[in-house]
Scaffold this motif. Structure first.
Motif, PDB file in Angstrom:
ATOM      1  N   GLU A 139       0.825  -1.208   0.000  1.00 31.85           N
ATOM      2  CA  GLU A 139       0.000   0.000   0.000  1.00 31.85           C
ATOM      3  C   GLU A 139       0.861   1.260   0.000  1.00 31.85           C
ATOM      4  O   GLU A 139       0.602   2.209  -0.760  1.00 31.85           O
ATOM      5  N   ASP A 140       1.892   1.276   0.829  1.00 36.04           N
ATOM      6  CA  ASP A 140       2.783   2.440   0.878  1.00 36.04           C
ATOM      7  C   ASP A 140       3.532   2.606  -0.438  1.00 36.04           C
ATOM      8  O   ASP A 140       3.673   3.730  -0.947  1.00 36.04           O
ATOM      9  N   PHE A 141       4.015   1.490  -0.984  1.00 31.86           N
ATOM     10  CA  PHE A 141       4.792   1.586  -2.222  1.00 31.86           C
ATOM     11  C   PHE A 141       3.929   2.049  -3.387  1.00 31.86           C
ATOM     12  O   PHE A 141       4.413   2.734  -4.292  1.00 31.86           O
ATOM     13  N   ALA A 142       2.664   1.716  -3.357  1.00 36.59           N
ATOM     14  CA  ALA A 142       1.748   2.144  -4.419  1.00 36.59           C
ATOM     15  C   ALA A 142       1.589   3.663  -4.449  1.00 36.59           C
ATOM     16  O   ALA A 142       1.220   4.234  -5.477  1.00 36.59           O
ATOM     17  N   GLN A 143       1.896   4.314  -3.323  1.00 36.69           N
ATOM     18  CA  GLN A 143       1.780   5.777  -3.240  1.00 36.69           C
ATOM     19  C   GLN A 143       3.115   6.483  -3.484  1.00 36.69           C
ATOM     20  O   GLN A 143       3.234   7.682  -3.243  1.00 36.69           O
ATOM     21  N   ALA A 144       4.114   5.741  -3.970  1.00 37.32           N
ATOM     22  CA  ALA A 144       5.456   6.303  -4.116  1.00 37.32           C
ATOM     23  C   ALA A 144       5.485   7.538  -5.016  1.00 37.32           C
ATOM     24  O   ALA A 144       6.095   8.554  -4.673  1.00 37.32           O
ATOM     25  N   ALA A 145       4.831   7.465  -6.164  1.00 35.42           N
ATOM     26  CA  ALA A 145       4.869   8.589  -7.109  1.00 35.42           C
ATOM     27  C   ALA A 145       4.181   9.820  -6.537  1.00 35.42           C
ATOM     28  O   ALA A 145       4.614  10.955  -6.778  1.00 35.42           O
ATOM     29  N   GLU A 146       3.132   9.603  -5.786  1.00 35.45           N
ATOM     30  CA  GLU A 146       2.413  10.730  -5.184  1.00 35.45           C
ATOM     31  C   GLU A 146       3.210  11.340  -4.033  1.00 35.45           C
ATOM     32  O   GLU A 146       3.268  12.566  -3.896  1.00 35.45           O
ATOM     33  N   LYS A 147       3.848  10.491  -3.256  1.00 31.56           N
ATOM     34  CA  LYS A 147       4.599  10.975  -2.106  1.00 31.56           C
ATOM     35  C   LYS A 147       5.938  11.575  -2.506  1.00 31.56           C
ATOM     36  O   LYS A 147       6.392  12.555  -1.915  1.00 31.56           O
ATOM     37  N   PHE A 148       6.578  10.966  -3.519  1.00 35.48           N
ATOM     38  CA  PHE A 148       7.890  11.426  -3.972  1.00 35.48           C
ATOM     39  C   PHE A 148       7.866  11.658  -5.484  1.00 35.48           C
ATOM     40  O   PHE A 148       8.380  10.845  -6.256  1.00 35.48           O
ATOM     41  N   PRO A 149       7.281  12.752  -5.956  1.00 33.86           N
ATOM     42  CA  PRO A 149       7.177  12.993  -7.399  1.00 33.86           C
ATOM     43  C   PRO A 149       8.530  13.229  -8.084  1.00 33.86           C
ATOM     44  O   PRO A 149       8.673  12.963  -9.276  1.00 33.86           O
ATOM     45  N   LEU A 150       9.527  13.717  -7.325  1.00 32.59           N
ATOM     46  CA  LEU A 150      10.854  13.942  -7.896  1.00 32.59           C
ATOM     47  C   LEU A 150      11.727  12.728  -7.614  1.00 32.59           C
ATOM     48  O   LEU A 150      11.866  12.304  -6.468  1.00 32.59           O
ATOM     49  N   ASN A 151      12.305  12.174  -8.688  1.00 29.01           N
ATOM     50  CA  ASN A 151      13.131  10.967  -8.545  1.00 29.01           C
ATOM     51  C   ASN A 151      12.388   9.887  -7.752  1.00 29.01           C
ATOM     52  O   ASN A 151      12.868   9.378  -6.726  1.00 29.01           O
ATOM     53  N   THR A 152      11.226   9.531  -8.234  1.00 30.03           N
ATOM     54  CA  THR A 152      10.361   8.564  -7.556  1.00 30.03           C
ATOM     55  C   THR A 152      11.062   7.222  -7.353  1.00 30.03           C
ATOM     56  O   THR A 152      11.645   6.678  -8.292  1.00 30.03           O
ATOM     57  N   PRO A 153      11.035   6.668  -6.145  1.00 32.04           N
ATOM     58  CA  PRO A 153      11.618   5.343  -5.896  1.00 32.04           C
ATOM     59  C   PRO A 153      10.983   4.284  -6.782  1.00 32.04           C
ATOM     60  O   PRO A 153       9.757   4.247  -6.932  1.00 32.04           O
ATOM     61  N   GLN A 154      11.808   3.422  -7.365  1.00 30.75           N
ATOM     62  CA  GLN A 154      11.324   2.400  -8.283  1.00 30.75           C
ATOM     63  C   GLN A 154      11.263   1.018  -7.646  1.00 30.75           C
ATOM     64  O   GLN A 154      10.725   0.087  -8.235  1.00 30.75           O
TER      65      GLN A 154
END
Length: 278
Positions: A139-154
């Protein structure tokens, strides 16, 4: 020296010598953002100041003026820990005995270059990755792009480290210059199947013959500690490491730091390539 002598394993996939030369320039230019930045922080945090002799400006100019064909990496040599592998031009400088007769054993001289994270233990990275990955929920990883829009964790591993960064340096992600593509090898002009964002795929490439000779007695020798009665902080006579047991020749006392140091003889190929004897 890896940024000067093509020391990383992915260089074996370079298509020609100019690709190799340009890649050396690229990763050399990133030293201040990655390698040296890390070295500076780690050493100064403990009151130390690192020295990087290979980055002497005159030495850098000299080595970067060498025909890059002399730095090309032979994949077969990599598989066999032989001449022609990464950093051959540099390794050859230490191939002959020095003036005291000390000689590096071939398994040490021609073993694979291991990056810092690999050199501390071949399976250490994968063990750590499994641990931190288990600490990030889907659930947390699914929000990665929203939480970290710059250099989003892959990956979940990247997410875990990024969260630590955010907890300590909120809003400062714009000052970080990460590797293009998520890693050093991924930013090269050629494609290499050796590495992913998680690191080296086949850590068996780092193995060498000395590993097959491990024994409790060798481990004890390697674990020698400074003698508490030795005010100079050196290794006491009863704790000296018998380097001959590990394949080294020459005077063990000198190898333990109690003899004079001598410069290794210069490789004829290096002298021919650079026109320099010193």
């Amino acid at each position: 020296s890896d940024e000067l002598f093509a020391g990383y394993l992915y260089f074996q996939d370079a298509e020609n010598k100019m690709q190799l030369q340009n890649e050396l320039k690229r990763i050399y230019g990133m030293l201040g953002n990655i390698n040296l930045h890390r070295t500076d922080r780690m050493t100064m945090a403990h009151g130390l100041e690192a020295r990087v002799p290979f980055l002497d400006t005159e030495f850098t100019k000299l080595v970067m003026s060498v025909d890059p064909a002399l730095k090309e990496v032979d994949p077969e040599a990599v598989r066999n820990n032989a001449r022609g592998r990464e950093k051959t031009l540099l390794r050859e400088l230490f191939e002959e005995p020095n003036t005291d007769g000390d000689l590096l054993p071939e398994p040490v001289l021609w073993r694979a270059k291991a990056m810092q994270c690999e050199g501390v233990g071949e399976d250490w990275v994968s063990i750590l990755q499994k641990k931190v990955t288990s600490m990030v929920s889907d659930e947390d990883f699914a929000q990665a792009a929203e939480k970290f829009p710059l250099n989003t964790p892959q990956t979940k591993e990247e997410f875990y480290y990024r969260q630590i960064f955010e907890d300590n340096f909120a809003g400062m992600d714009h000052v970080i210059t990460p590797w293009e593509g998520g890693g050093r090898a991924m930013g090269a002009a050629w494609k290499s199947d050796l590495y992913t964002r998680e690191g080296l795929k086949n850590v068996n490439l780092l193995s060498h013959s000395l590993q097959k000779k491990k024994s409790p007695s060798t481990s004890t020798l390697l674990a020698a500690t400074p003698d508490s009665t030795n005010t100079n902080g050196g290794i006491s006579s009863r704790n000296k490491i018998d380097l001959s047991r590990l394949g080294f020749s020459g005077n063990a006392n000198q190898a333990n730091g109690n003899g004079s140091s001598s410069s290794p003889p210069k490789s004829a190929r290096f002298v021919a390539a650079t026109g320099k004897e010193e």
